[in-house]
Write an enzyme that holds these catalytic residues in place. Sequence first.
Site, PDB file in Angstrom:
ATOM      1  N   SER A   1       0.855  -1.113  -0.087  1.00 58.49           N
ATOM      2  CA  SER A   1      -0.642  -0.059   0.249  1.00 58.49           C
ATOM      3  C   SER A   1       0.887   1.307  -0.207  1.00 58.49           C
ATOM      4  O   SER A   1      -0.204   2.381  -0.582  1.00 58.49           O
ATOM      5  CB  SER A   1      -1.017  -0.187   1.326  1.00 58.49           C
ATOM      6  OG  SER A   1      -0.491  -0.329   2.425  1.00 58.49           O
TER       7      SER A   1
ATOM      8  N   GLU B   1      -0.173 -12.016  -1.508  1.00 57.91           N
ATOM      9  CA  GLU B   1      -1.783 -12.558  -1.958  1.00 57.91           C
ATOM     10  C   GLU B   1      -2.065 -13.862  -3.183  1.00 57.91           C
ATOM     11  O   GLU B   1      -1.422 -14.240  -4.001  1.00 57.91           O
ATOM     12  CB  GLU B   1      -1.951 -11.363  -2.693  1.00 57.91           C
ATOM     13  CG  GLU B   1      -1.826  -9.219  -1.578  1.00 57.91           C
ATOM     14  CD  GLU B   1      -2.208  -8.266  -2.492  1.00 57.91           C
ATOM     15  OE1 GLU B   1      -3.029  -8.976  -3.310  1.00 57.91           O
ATOM     16  OE2 GLU B   1      -1.950  -7.418  -1.833  1.00 57.91           O
TER      17      GLU B   1
ATOM     18  N   GLU C   1      -9.327  -9.590   5.039  1.00 63.74           N
ATOM     19  CA  GLU C   1      -9.711  -8.226   3.519  1.00 63.74           C
ATOM     20  C   GLU C   1     -11.248  -7.747   2.930  1.00 63.74           C
ATOM     21  O   GLU C   1     -10.810  -8.641   1.978  1.00 63.74           O
ATOM     22  CB  GLU C   1      -8.538  -7.469   2.694  1.00 63.74           C
ATOM     23  CG  GLU C   1      -8.836  -6.242   3.014  1.00 63.74           C
ATOM     24  CD  GLU C   1      -7.430  -4.911   1.907  1.00 63.74           C
ATOM     25  OE1 GLU C   1      -6.440  -5.955   2.351  1.00 63.74           O
ATOM     26  OE2 GLU C   1      -8.189  -4.198   1.669  1.00 63.74           O
TER      27      GLU C   1
HETATM   28  O1  KIV Z   1      -0.834  -3.176   1.547  1.00 58.47           O
HETATM   29  C1  KIV Z   1      -0.987  -3.302   3.171  1.00 58.47           C
HETATM   30  O2  KIV Z   1      -0.931  -2.288   3.510  1.00 58.47           O
HETATM   31  C2  KIV Z   1      -1.403  -4.671   3.330  1.00 58.47           C
HETATM   32  C3  KIV Z   1      -3.036  -4.362   4.499  1.00 58.47           C
HETATM   33  C4  KIV Z   1      -3.982  -3.425   4.002  1.00 58.47           C
HETATM   34  C5  KIV Z   1      -3.242  -5.664   4.714  1.00 58.47           C
HETATM   35  O3  KIV Z   1      -1.991  -5.525   2.957  1.00 58.47           O
END
Ligand code: KIV
Length: 267
Positions: free
Chosen positions: A45, A115, A182
């Site tokens: 993220s 993932e 999620e």
């Molecule tokens: O990349 C991220 O921040 C995540 C979280 C939202 C679990 O995968």
Amino acid sequence: MTTSIRDLRKWKSEGKKFTMLTAYDYTTARWLDRASIPVLLVGDSLGMTMLGYPDTLSVTMDDMIRHAGAVVRGAPNALVIGDLPFMAYHASAEDAIRNAGRFLQEARVQAVKMEGGGRVIEYTRQLAAMGIPVMAHLGLTPTFVNQFGGYRVQGRSDEAAEQILNDAKALEEAGVFAVVLEGIPSTLGERVTKALAIPTIGIGAGPHCDAQVLVIQDVLGLTPDHVAKFVRQYAKLGDAIEAAARQFDQDVRDGAFPTPEHEYSAR
Ligand code: KIV
């Protein structure tokens, strides 16, 4: 003492809830470590929160390693997990091993996250056998944004819910030490949590998960635009930053800063 992956499983068996937050830089990691947050995720993220991309797809291993190393240096007590970005493990098991290895060797994180189910299940088995702990991530997995046609809640149909539950069980069997869930219905979050001996860490997956994770910008009120339904803002730092910057600008223009206490004398 540094949190270990064994602590997480123990906390689940004791029914003790815990937290994970994302972190991407040294200064924030220091504050989160001081707050005794036991698990920090250097999430991909960061493509959005740190680098300004519209999604996570452009993030590279070099981006991740640079930020993860900074977080590790700032948080000596937390379990720090590096998120393998898009295409870091998609082409082959060899990529998965090499890039997970880079995370541990170069950034010195203690574990990696991947993932999805499918081939990730086999990659997990191989990484675990080489001493590289893996966290799984199911449901609204952000690198699948194009496949999903947007950021949509997953696992709403019976079939999709079964798939997530079965993937979670297969990933546990393959050796993951925790599963991020999620953007799924709370009822499914509860089913998966009850079915596993390893902890589930929810984000928009309801209150029954063993742990909760949020993106630090959301928690601190630094997200200027849309705030997702599952977020609670615990501070309004964005407003505080804007006010401080405006005041500095005003003071300089008014001659109110700097004043004598900010000056150096000649001797
Ligand atoms: O990349 C991220 O921040 C995540 C979280 C939202 C679990 O995968």
